[in-house]
Design an enzyme around this catalytic site. Sequence first.
Site, PDB file in Angstrom:
ATOM      1  N   CYS A 166       9.061 -42.263 -43.042  1.00 30.05           N
ATOM      2  CA  CYS A 166       8.632 -42.157 -44.588  1.00 30.05           C
ATOM      3  C   CYS A 166       8.680 -40.868 -45.156  1.00 30.05           C
ATOM      4  O   CYS A 166       9.734 -40.580 -45.739  1.00 30.05           O
ATOM      5  CB  CYS A 166       6.943 -42.513 -44.251  1.00 30.05           C
ATOM      6  SG  CYS A 166       6.060 -42.961 -45.630  1.00 30.05           S
ATOM      7  N   HIS A 184       6.430 -47.356 -40.711  1.00 32.64           N
ATOM      8  CA  HIS A 184       5.953 -46.441 -39.329  1.00 32.64           C
ATOM      9  C   HIS A 184       5.894 -47.247 -37.997  1.00 32.64           C
ATOM     10  O   HIS A 184       5.070 -47.876 -37.596  1.00 32.64           O
ATOM     11  CB  HIS A 184       4.596 -46.014 -39.651  1.00 32.64           C
ATOM     12  CG  HIS A 184       4.526 -45.165 -40.785  1.00 32.64           C
ATOM     13  ND1 HIS A 184       4.380 -43.713 -40.616  1.00 32.64           N
ATOM     14  CD2 HIS A 184       4.431 -45.326 -41.987  1.00 32.64           C
ATOM     15  CE1 HIS A 184       4.295 -43.125 -41.847  1.00 32.64           C
ATOM     16  NE2 HIS A 184       4.324 -44.088 -42.821  1.00 32.64           N
ATOM     17  N   GLU A 227       5.806 -45.904 -35.278  1.00 37.50           N
ATOM     18  CA  GLU A 227       5.013 -45.042 -34.394  1.00 37.50           C
ATOM     19  C   GLU A 227       3.389 -45.556 -34.575  1.00 37.50           C
ATOM     20  O   GLU A 227       2.498 -45.401 -33.430  1.00 37.50           O
ATOM     21  CB  GLU A 227       4.850 -43.485 -34.414  1.00 37.50           C
ATOM     22  CG  GLU A 227       4.143 -43.185 -35.885  1.00 37.50           C
ATOM     23  CD  GLU A 227       4.811 -43.220 -37.227  1.00 37.50           C
ATOM     24  OE1 GLU A 227       4.392 -42.678 -38.244  1.00 37.50           O
ATOM     25  OE2 GLU A 227       5.782 -43.985 -37.276  1.00 37.50           O
TER      26      GLU A 227
END
Length: 217
Positions: free
Chosen positions: A80, A189, A191
């Site tokens: 991002c 994302h 994560e």
Amino acid sequence: MTFPGSLDDVDAQRAARLGGHEAVPLWHGDHDLRGVDAVVLPGGFSYGDYLRCGAISRFSPVMAEVIDAAGRGLPVLGICNGFQVLCESHLLPGALIRNDHRRFVCRDQRLRIENTGTPWTRSYTQGEEITVVLKNGEGSYVADEATLDRLEGEGRVVARYLDGNPNGSLRDIAGISNAAGNVVGLMPHPEHAVEDLCGPGTDGLGFFTSLAATVLA
């Protein structure tokens, strides 16, 4: 790595640990990378996204070290805002601009993995479809036609949006790599998709287990 305004640095550290790594925090003012085997530039709003997203971070002391190390083959993942920093640093071509609908988008997003030859995607299979979190206001990937054709022709599109384009990225591009393949920028994302308890599942964990296999190879 943490810049002023980073939001997802701790999440990235946790994902790295779940992927089998020791997470080493790095600060934007650092002048060395402390011997790390890879670097993750996290999401957020580095330096408040003043000027342009990632434009100020590109000149932070630690990025001089990242640029040099990336040129020598160090795996680097920009997520991002980290993707924006990589483009501003010219480690990746193109740019990220305002979403075409001019609104911030936050949703679970399906992707197709297009390139499994990078240090960050080797745990996936070619064409595998995954779901991770997407959250951005300036996530529309743009580049000139020659650059887009080169990315496509060289197999450097790492991931592509499915089920509709959420931000107007050209050719539905969600992530790309550099020519060597060690530097990857990804707008969604991974994560935030590493545990069943939180988020849409564990589909994002492969970005971090891939790296473990690379480092130990």
